[in-house]
Design a protein around this motif. Structure first.
Motif, PDB file in Angstrom:
ATOM      1  N   GLU A  42     -14.874  -7.676  -1.136  1.00  6.10           N
ATOM      2  CA  GLU A  42     -15.149  -7.398   0.463  1.00  6.10           C
ATOM      3  C   GLU A  42     -16.318  -8.823   0.509  1.00  6.10           C
ATOM      4  O   GLU A  42     -15.280  -9.496   1.764  1.00  6.10           O
ATOM      5  CB  GLU A  42     -15.439  -6.006   0.089  1.00  6.10           C
ATOM      6  CG  GLU A  42     -14.456  -5.150   0.344  1.00  6.10           C
ATOM      7  CD  GLU A  42     -12.683  -5.409   0.801  1.00  6.10           C
ATOM      8  OE1 GLU A  42     -12.864  -5.148   1.913  1.00  6.10           O
ATOM      9  OE2 GLU A  42     -11.476  -4.276   0.357  1.00  6.10           O
ATOM     10  N   PRO A  43     -16.532  -8.908   0.293  1.00 10.37           N
ATOM     11  CA  PRO A  43     -17.329  -9.971   0.277  1.00 10.37           C
ATOM     12  C   PRO A  43     -16.872 -11.316   0.771  1.00 10.37           C
ATOM     13  O   PRO A  43     -17.046 -12.056   1.812  1.00 10.37           O
ATOM     14  CB  PRO A  43     -18.658 -10.356  -0.584  1.00 10.37           C
ATOM     15  CG  PRO A  43     -18.911  -9.381  -1.500  1.00 10.37           C
ATOM     16  CD  PRO A  43     -16.861  -8.342  -1.356  1.00 10.37           C
TER      17      PRO A  43
ATOM     18  N   GLU B 209     -14.847 -11.412   3.981  1.00 12.01           N
ATOM     19  CA  GLU B 209     -15.088 -11.699   5.103  1.00 12.01           C
ATOM     20  C   GLU B 209     -16.478 -13.473   5.149  1.00 12.01           C
ATOM     21  O   GLU B 209     -15.441 -13.642   6.000  1.00 12.01           O
ATOM     22  CB  GLU B 209     -16.617 -10.953   4.523  1.00 12.01           C
ATOM     23  CG  GLU B 209     -16.686  -9.600   5.213  1.00 12.01           C
ATOM     24  CD  GLU B 209     -17.699  -8.271   5.302  1.00 12.01           C
ATOM     25  OE1 GLU B 209     -18.761  -9.508   4.971  1.00 12.01           O
ATOM     26  OE2 GLU B 209     -18.244  -7.446   5.972  1.00 12.01           O
ATOM     27  N   TYR B 210     -16.336 -13.564   4.360  1.00  5.80           N
ATOM     28  CA  TYR B 210     -16.606 -14.939   4.430  1.00  5.80           C
ATOM     29  C   TYR B 210     -15.612 -15.950   4.320  1.00  5.80           C
ATOM     30  O   TYR B 210     -15.819 -17.238   5.681  1.00  5.80           O
ATOM     31  CB  TYR B 210     -17.391 -15.926   2.292  1.00  5.80           C
ATOM     32  CG  TYR B 210     -18.299 -16.959   2.615  1.00  5.80           C
ATOM     33  CD1 TYR B 210     -19.198 -16.554   2.525  1.00  5.80           C
ATOM     34  CD2 TYR B 210     -16.930 -17.692   2.116  1.00  5.80           C
ATOM     35  CE1 TYR B 210     -19.919 -18.006   2.871  1.00  5.80           C
ATOM     36  CE2 TYR B 210     -17.992 -19.139   2.669  1.00  5.80           C
ATOM     37  CZ  TYR B 210     -19.463 -19.551   2.551  1.00  5.80           C
ATOM     38  OH  TYR B 210     -19.879 -20.595   2.258  1.00  5.80           O
TER      39      TYR B 210
ATOM     40  N   ASP C   9     -15.571 -23.854  -1.581  1.00  6.82           N
ATOM     41  CA  ASP C   9     -17.235 -23.334  -1.842  1.00  6.82           C
ATOM     42  C   ASP C   9     -16.982 -23.030  -3.399  1.00  6.82           C
ATOM     43  O   ASP C   9     -17.549 -23.158  -4.344  1.00  6.82           O
ATOM     44  CB  ASP C   9     -16.509 -21.702  -1.493  1.00  6.82           C
ATOM     45  CG  ASP C   9     -17.785 -20.476  -1.961  1.00  6.82           C
ATOM     46  OD1 ASP C   9     -18.595 -20.610  -1.627  1.00  6.82           O
ATOM     47  OD2 ASP C   9     -17.291 -19.585  -2.740  1.00  6.82           O
TER      48      ASP C   9
ATOM     49  N   PRO D  43     -22.300 -23.467  -1.561  1.00  6.96           N
ATOM     50  CA  PRO D  43     -22.279 -23.905  -2.953  1.00  6.96           C
ATOM     51  C   PRO D  43     -22.061 -22.324  -3.748  1.00  6.96           C
ATOM     52  O   PRO D  43     -22.568 -21.747  -4.572  1.00  6.96           O
ATOM     53  CB  PRO D  43     -24.118 -24.175  -2.813  1.00  6.96           C
ATOM     54  CG  PRO D  43     -24.285 -23.260  -1.696  1.00  6.96           C
ATOM     55  CD  PRO D  43     -22.966 -23.368  -0.861  1.00  6.96           C
ATOM     56  N   HIS D  44     -20.629 -22.588  -3.700  1.00  6.47           N
ATOM     57  CA  HIS D  44     -19.903 -21.162  -5.005  1.00  6.47           C
ATOM     58  C   HIS D  44     -20.407 -19.412  -4.407  1.00  6.47           C
ATOM     59  O   HIS D  44     -21.406 -19.451  -5.301  1.00  6.47           O
ATOM     60  CB  HIS D  44     -20.100 -21.508  -6.487  1.00  6.47           C
ATOM     61  CG  HIS D  44     -19.209 -20.624  -6.695  1.00  6.47           C
ATOM     62  ND1 HIS D  44     -19.083 -21.194  -8.253  1.00  6.47           N
ATOM     63  CD2 HIS D  44     -18.655 -19.237  -6.514  1.00  6.47           C
ATOM     64  CE1 HIS D  44     -17.677 -20.060  -8.861  1.00  6.47           C
ATOM     65  NE2 HIS D  44     -17.644 -19.262  -7.881  1.00  6.47           N
ATOM     66  N   MET D  45     -21.014 -19.457  -3.265  1.00  6.62           N
ATOM     67  CA  MET D  45     -21.728 -18.783  -3.084  1.00  6.62           C
ATOM     68  C   MET D  45     -20.936 -17.389  -2.021  1.00  6.62           C
ATOM     69  O   MET D  45     -21.586 -16.228  -1.415  1.00  6.62           O
ATOM     70  CB  MET D  45     -23.226 -18.829  -1.897  1.00  6.62           C
ATOM     71  CG  MET D  45     -22.590 -19.892  -0.690  1.00  6.62           C
ATOM     72  SD  MET D  45     -24.174 -20.604  -0.125  1.00  6.62           S
ATOM     73  CE  MET D  45     -24.313 -19.145   1.684  1.00  6.62           C
TER      74      MET D  45
ATOM     75  N   ASP E 133     -21.582 -13.728  -3.161  1.00  7.52           N
ATOM     76  CA  ASP E 133     -22.714 -13.495  -2.699  1.00  7.52           C
ATOM     77  C   ASP E 133     -23.851 -12.753  -1.556  1.00  7.52           C
ATOM     78  O   ASP E 133     -24.382 -13.618  -1.431  1.00  7.52           O
ATOM     79  CB  ASP E 133     -23.583 -14.258  -3.972  1.00  7.52           C
ATOM     80  CG  ASP E 133     -22.398 -15.253  -5.206  1.00  7.52           C
ATOM     81  OD1 ASP E 133     -22.245 -14.163  -5.223  1.00  7.52           O
ATOM     82  OD2 ASP E 133     -22.874 -16.471  -5.717  1.00  7.52           O
ATOM     83  N   THR E 134     -23.198 -11.694  -1.617  1.00  4.41           N
ATOM     84  CA  THR E 134     -24.334 -10.811  -0.671  1.00  4.41           C
ATOM     85  C   THR E 134     -25.441  -9.406  -1.220  1.00  4.41           C
ATOM     86  O   THR E 134     -25.177  -9.819  -1.980  1.00  4.41           O
ATOM     87  CB  THR E 134     -22.848 -10.143  -0.018  1.00  4.41           C
ATOM     88  OG1 THR E 134     -22.668  -9.215  -0.550  1.00  4.41           O
ATOM     89  CG2 THR E 134     -22.236 -10.678   0.846  1.00  4.41           C
ATOM     90  N   HIS E 135     -26.698 -10.232  -0.354  1.00  7.83           N
ATOM     91  CA  HIS E 135     -27.107  -9.148  -1.013  1.00  7.83           C
ATOM     92  C   HIS E 135     -27.177  -7.804  -2.104  1.00  7.83           C
ATOM     93  O   HIS E 135     -25.809  -6.811  -0.674  1.00  7.83           O
ATOM     94  CB  HIS E 135     -28.433  -8.618   0.239  1.00  7.83           C
ATOM     95  CG  HIS E 135     -28.982  -9.775   1.435  1.00  7.83           C
ATOM     96  ND1 HIS E 135     -29.769 -11.252   0.399  1.00  7.83           N
ATOM     97  CD2 HIS E 135     -29.148 -10.225   2.446  1.00  7.83           C
ATOM     98  CE1 HIS E 135     -29.776 -12.075   1.485  1.00  7.83           C
ATOM     99  NE2 HIS E 135     -29.720 -11.002   3.092  1.00  7.83           N
TER     100      HIS E 135
ATOM    101  N   TRP F 258     -25.598  -8.563  -4.442  1.00  9.42           N
ATOM    102  CA  TRP F 258     -24.854  -8.459  -5.592  1.00  9.42           C
ATOM    103  C   TRP F 258     -25.451  -8.432  -6.330  1.00  9.42           C
ATOM    104  O   TRP F 258     -24.380  -8.201  -7.638  1.00  9.42           O
ATOM    105  CB  TRP F 258     -24.329  -9.683  -5.062  1.00  9.42           C
ATOM    106  CG  TRP F 258     -24.649 -10.977  -5.443  1.00  9.42           C
ATOM    107  CD1 TRP F 258     -25.776 -11.514  -5.372  1.00  9.42           C
ATOM    108  CD2 TRP F 258     -24.377 -11.920  -6.129  1.00  9.42           C
ATOM    109  NE1 TRP F 258     -26.270 -12.605  -5.485  1.00  9.42           N
ATOM    110  CE2 TRP F 258     -25.094 -13.057  -6.899  1.00  9.42           C
ATOM    111  CE3 TRP F 258     -23.210 -11.915  -7.504  1.00  9.42           C
ATOM    112  CZ2 TRP F 258     -25.223 -14.097  -7.365  1.00  9.42           C
ATOM    113  CZ3 TRP F 258     -22.619 -13.425  -8.177  1.00  9.42           C
ATOM    114  CH2 TRP F 258     -24.031 -14.253  -7.906  1.00  9.42           C
ATOM    115  N   LEU F 259     -26.035  -9.144  -7.168  1.00  4.18           N
ATOM    116  CA  LEU F 259     -26.354  -8.763  -8.644  1.00  4.18           C
ATOM    117  C   LEU F 259     -26.862  -7.179  -9.024  1.00  4.18           C
ATOM    118  O   LEU F 259     -26.593  -6.957  -9.752  1.00  4.18           O
ATOM    119  CB  LEU F 259     -28.247  -9.192  -8.460  1.00  4.18           C
ATOM    120  CG  LEU F 259     -28.085 -10.783  -8.468  1.00  4.18           C
ATOM    121  CD1 LEU F 259     -29.306 -11.179  -8.742  1.00  4.18           C
ATOM    122  CD2 LEU F 259     -26.924 -11.449  -9.220  1.00  4.18           C
TER     123      LEU F 259
END
Lengths: 337, 337
Positions: free
Chosen positions: B101-102, B105-106, B256, B279-281, B284-286, B288-289
């Motif tokens: 989903e992130p 959206e991107y 990306d 940069p390959h992101m 990676d949303t808040h 994600w880790l």
């Protein structure tokens, strides 16, 4: 309209609208700039306000007579609601149907660009800096969309499609809206602001909505929330917005409309932190001028046939009431949504 | 797994993953960098590839023994499908469920930014230039999304929600897809490219998809079409992309992912006309880790209980087959989509 000869349609604008030659056998078309407006209006049967950002109309409007019909190539009619025109009883129609969906896409683009920090990515690209960052989801965040007309509703629909939880705020609260369930009233806005991640202004400019976004409104917003204005410049107290951005109350903002347009080069808005500036173009996609012309021509056909005009502005409200059937774009059948 | 003592889970990464101390009573956790990887793998029962961009694994993999389970904090597993690991018979699992989903959206943000010329607007803002332009609608345009896995499907869904007409292209053509009706096969891509306004690569990297976007593919695309890659760098022949942008075949592109990451400062990609570099992101949303760690921990619980792992990679295909029930994010119930 006068029946002895072809009606005189005055077209206010420095640019020639497309497609109007289609009616050259049914109207005398006279395109004028602001300098010739006053003289032309005295004879005009109808006025097409093609240059819809004009501020020349109040001074040019004749004391007696004048056009019986004024059509504007815009959604907003705030520049037309001056006393002399209102007193004249002229019917005002607008261009509802052309702008909604483009503006909604534009707002979606702004929201996603801010959530994904696209400006920050472009900045780094210019310096060839590879710097990974975490960005934000938009799905599940909360948006308040102010403006219950076709534009606000289109914005609310597209944001909902992206998974945002949208509260639509309109002049009149409604308990059972077919699209949105509940529609909130302007009086409820203050209570909605503290929970919103995104606040989008897509309202008509009226006495009630002017200066709606001022220091008090920004102070109620969640720290780091973002604000978008695709309504009219005077909805926003611009100095208050700059202050809210500078002190970090707002995490970002995007303005497509301004109190003065073009935005003067010395405006502090250009460099306010996190503020995206675009030149009043959110609605203007390829083909929009043709769409605007088609909309006018469809109403012109009604006018010459003495049929009711579409998109008639309620001059008391300051916009076309939602209860009127939508005007439809030139690409849709009459009466379809 | 060895039963005499707690299993040794080697964590490859310079950064400490969150949440892993939840299992400190059930595993010996040993975090290593690339330098210590080979020695650690000889004793490891399981390997968590937290630094999923590593290229150190093939050289470090032991000739005998080695982890029985390898979990990667990524969707793509191309870096894991090297001969020694495949020969070892270790089970590979990925992080399906966190990124879809992130990324969708991107991609929506990139498509809207290009359609609305947001980069051009930001450029003008820096110079305080007010210059109205017409932009593009996205609704009604045609997109081809390459990659029939969860990421490609999520991208296709969000673009459809914005009104684009989306053709989904996958390894296996399907006549009756529950979401998209028809899904096209890779062999049909060449026939779809000439009609596409947008081409989005969201495929896994396999022998079949490497170099898929080369001069021949770009030459088949409509003049002015845009290309987006959120798959893997080697999907794209980068020099061919630069050439297609320079000669105007492509109207714009966004990458990306890159063949070399970080993208070297002297890469011609940084300044290719109309090319957006991030940069390959995209995924990676808040949070994600944390989501990645939760996904690993859920599979760790299954592993220690000898229950079947989720998100098991078919090492012949090079990805997790769609027929497996989705892995689910930590926020969804097991087995829900």
């Amino acid at each position: 309209m006068r029946t002895t000869e072809l009606p005189l349609v005055v077209v206010l604008g420095d640019q020639e609208p497309p497609l109007l030659d289609r009616v050259k056998d049914r109207a005398r078309l006279r395109r004028v700039g602001e300098a010739d407006l006053a003289e032309a209006l005295r004879e005009a049967d109808a006025l097409l306000v093609w240059d819809f950002l004009t501020e020349a109309l109040p001074a040019a409007w004749p004391e007696h007579g004048g056009p019986r019909w004024v059509h504007t190539a815009s959604a907003g009619v705030d520049r037309l609601l001056f006393p002399a025109l209102l007193r004249s009883g002229a019917v005002i129609t607008n261009s509802r149907g052309v702008f909604e969906e483009p503006i909604a896409e534009y707002v979606a683009g702004l929201v996603l660009a801010m959530a994904k920090d696209l400006p920050g990515t472009l900045d780094r690209q210019r310096s060839r800096i590879w710097q990974h960052r975490e960005t934000e989801r938009v799905a599940g965040t909360r948006a308040v969309v102010v403006g219950g007309g076709p534009i606000g509703r289109a914005v609310a629909r597209v944001l909902s499609a992206l998974g945002l939880r949208v509260a639509l705020v309109s002049r009149t609260a409604r308990g059972r809206d077919p699209d949105f369930g509940r529609v909130y009233g302007f009086g409820e806005l203050a209570g909605l602001l503290p929970d919103a991640d995104w606040v989008v202004c897509a309202a008509p400019l009226t006495d009630e909505t002017a200066d709606m976004f001022d220091a008090a409104a920004f102070a109620r917003m969640k720290r780091g929330a973002r604000f978008v204005n695709v309504g009219r410049g005077p909805h926003v107290v611009e100095a208050d917005l700059v202050a809210a951005l500078r002190d970090g109350r707002l995490g970002g903002a995007a303005l497509d409309v301004f109190r003065r347009e073009p935005l003067p080069p010395d405006s502090p808005l250009w460099t306010a932190p996190g503020l995206l500036i675009s030149p009043h173009m959110s609605a203007d996609t390829h083909g929009w001028l043709e769409d605007l012309a088609e909309l006018f021509l469809a109403n012109f056909a009604r006018w010459t046939a003495d049929r009711p005009l579409r998109n008639v502005v309620d001059t008391t409200l300051g916009y076309v009431p939602m209860s009127e059937a939508p005007g439809g774009t030139p690409h849709t059948e009459e009466g379809s949504p």
